[in-house]
Scaffold this motif. Structure first.
Motif, PDB file in Angstrom:
ATOM      1  N   TYR A  69       0.833  -1.212   0.000  1.00 10.47           N
ATOM      2  CA  TYR A  69       0.000   0.000   0.000  1.00 10.47           C
ATOM      3  C   TYR A  69       0.863   1.256   0.000  1.00 10.47           C
ATOM      4  O   TYR A  69       0.607   2.202  -0.752  1.00 10.47           O
ATOM      5  CB  TYR A  69      -0.927  -0.014   1.206  1.00 10.47           C
ATOM      6  N   MET A  70       1.899   1.283   0.847  1.00  7.20           N
ATOM      7  CA  MET A  70       2.759   2.452   0.918  1.00  7.20           C
ATOM      8  C   MET A  70       3.546   2.639  -0.375  1.00  7.20           C
ATOM      9  O   MET A  70       3.807   3.766  -0.792  1.00  7.20           O
ATOM     10  CB  MET A  70       3.723   2.329   2.105  1.00  7.20           C
ATOM     11  N   GLY A  71       3.926   1.526  -1.016  1.00  7.60           N
ATOM     12  CA  GLY A  71       4.599   1.644  -2.302  1.00  7.60           C
ATOM     13  C   GLY A  71       3.716   2.306  -3.348  1.00  7.60           C
ATOM     14  O   GLY A  71       4.163   3.163  -4.113  1.00  7.60           O
ATOM     15  N   ASP A  72       2.440   1.918  -3.362  1.00  6.26           N
ATOM     16  CA  ASP A  72       1.495   2.565  -4.286  1.00  6.26           C
ATOM     17  C   ASP A  72       1.247   4.015  -3.883  1.00  6.26           C
ATOM     18  O   ASP A  72       1.100   4.895  -4.744  1.00  6.26           O
ATOM     19  CB  ASP A  72       0.164   1.794  -4.313  1.00  6.26           C
ATOM     20  N   LEU A  73       1.216   4.258  -2.567  1.00  2.00           N
ATOM     21  CA  LEU A  73       0.925   5.606  -2.077  1.00  2.00           C
ATOM     22  C   LEU A  73       2.011   6.594  -2.488  1.00  2.00           C
ATOM     23  O   LEU A  73       1.720   7.756  -2.798  1.00  2.00           O
ATOM     24  CB  LEU A  73       0.787   5.580  -0.550  1.00  2.00           C
ATOM     25  N   LEU A  74       3.254   6.152  -2.514  1.00  2.00           N
ATOM     26  CA  LEU A  74       4.359   7.027  -2.907  1.00  2.00           C
ATOM     27  C   LEU A  74       4.242   7.477  -4.355  1.00  2.00           C
ATOM     28  O   LEU A  74       4.842   8.477  -4.754  1.00  2.00           O
ATOM     29  CB  LEU A  74       5.699   6.326  -2.675  1.00  2.00           C
ATOM     30  N   THR A  75       3.476   6.752  -5.151  1.00  2.18           N
ATOM     31  CA  THR A  75       3.224   7.152  -6.544  1.00  2.18           C
ATOM     32  C   THR A  75       1.911   7.908  -6.688  1.00  2.18           C
ATOM     33  O   THR A  75       1.494   8.205  -7.815  1.00  2.18           O
ATOM     34  CB  THR A  75       3.203   5.912  -7.454  1.00  2.18           C
ATOM     35  N   GLY A  76       1.263   8.193  -5.545  1.00  2.00           N
ATOM     36  CA  GLY A  76       0.002   8.929  -5.579  1.00  2.00           C
ATOM     37  C   GLY A  76      -1.228   8.055  -5.726  1.00  2.00           C
ATOM     38  O   GLY A  76      -2.333   8.574  -5.934  1.00  2.00           O
TER      39      GLY A  76
END
Length: 308
Positions: A69-76
């Motif tokens: 989730y955080m990996g996706d979040l870093l891309t917005g």
């Protein structure tokens, strides 16, 4: 100053990841199966359930889910709900309403709260001081949902002064009443905080020196006393903006305001974990940035404060 900013940003990142991890663990630890809850009374085949669990990474350990989730979040990318709708799109549609409500409440706290605090301090021991003190105690003592429903009934239904619910009438008509209710607790706290700070500064040596030099009382209060007294208020108000954004859940529910708070409440009811985590993450980020801005404003309001 530069090293201080870098240090605060590093702390912000650590706190952000720590808080979002706790939120993620708390949301996904809720009892029940969100996939089966989404279907309601209609049975779903095991193949459909397994496909949806795989799509939303529900078969992975919670920590692995969080890292993805955080990996996706870093891309917005805030993810999608169980109906395939983008969480980002849902928040984008509702954020303007919540921001408008929260900022309106925040401005009420700034203007009315600081004004009442200054009046109470300058009229210490007189009826304005006692009236403002009683008002602040009464507001702090009453739960926000009681204030909300009472104001909605008295001023909306019976008197017809304000719209009862929704935002069809636009700003400011549809936002004033819920904003006043949302700001009530903070307004009373700001008034008491400013009153105490102004009284403390009025007794300071630099005020006596300014008066002895012939400076008018109005100038002493507006230029010297008020500026120094606002340091404590700015600290509270900076943090308060984050609380107002998160506190819209109750007010938006009472007045049927279609904002992020209402989205968060409904998502909790339907166990839409991705939406709950997405909204909570956005609120945490805003709260942390508001605290950073407040820290940097210290040096502007009080030159004695230096960030080395």
């Amino acid at each position: 100053m530069g090293r201080y900013i870098v240090s605060r940003l590093a702390q912000l990142v650590i706190v952000f990841f720590g808080v979002t991890l706790l939120i993620y663990l708390a949301v996904w630890a809720l009892p029940g199966d969100p996939i089966r809850a989404m279907a309601g009374d209609r049975p779903l085949s095991e193949s459909v359930i397994n496909a949806m669990r795989e799509e939303h990474n529900l078969n992975d350990p919670v920590l692995v889910q969080y890292l993805k989730y955080m990996g996706d979040l870093l891309t917005g990318d805030f993810g999608t709900d169980f109906n395939g709708r983008s969480v980002s799109d849902q928040m984008v549609q509702r954020w303007p309403v919540t921001l408008r409500l929260a900022v309106t409440a925040w401005l009420i706290e700034i203007v009315v709260g600081i004004g009442l605090g200054v009046i109470a301090a300058l009229r210490r021991g007189r009826w304005p001081d006692y009236t403002i003190l009683l008002f602040s105690i009464a507001v702090i003592s009453i739960p926000i949902f009681v204030l909300g429903y009472t104001a909605q009934l008295v001023l909306g239904v019976n008197a017809g002064i304000f719209p009862v619910s929704g935002v069809a009438d636009g700003w400011p008509a549809s936002y004033i009443l819920p904003a006043v209710i949302l700001s009530a607790f903070g307004l009373a706290s700001v008034a008491r905080l400013v009153r105490a700070s102004v009284l403390e500064n009025l007794r300071a040596d630099y005020v006596r020196a300014a008066v002895a030099k012939g400076m008018s009382r109005r100038r002493v209060v507006s230029v010297h006393v008020l500026r120094n007294s606002l340091i404590a208020a700015v600290t509270f108000l900076g943090v308060e903006l984050g609380f107002l954004l998160g506190g819209t859940v109750v007010v938006e529910g009472i007045f049927n305001v279609p904002g992020v708070g209402q989205l968060l409440f409904r998502s909790l009811q339907t166990q839409e974990g991705a939406v709950v985590v997405g909204v909570a993450t956005a609120l945490v980020l805003i709260f942390l940035l508001a605290n950073l801005v407040v820290d940097l404003l210290y040096g502007v309001l009080d030159p004695r404060i230096r960030h080395d």
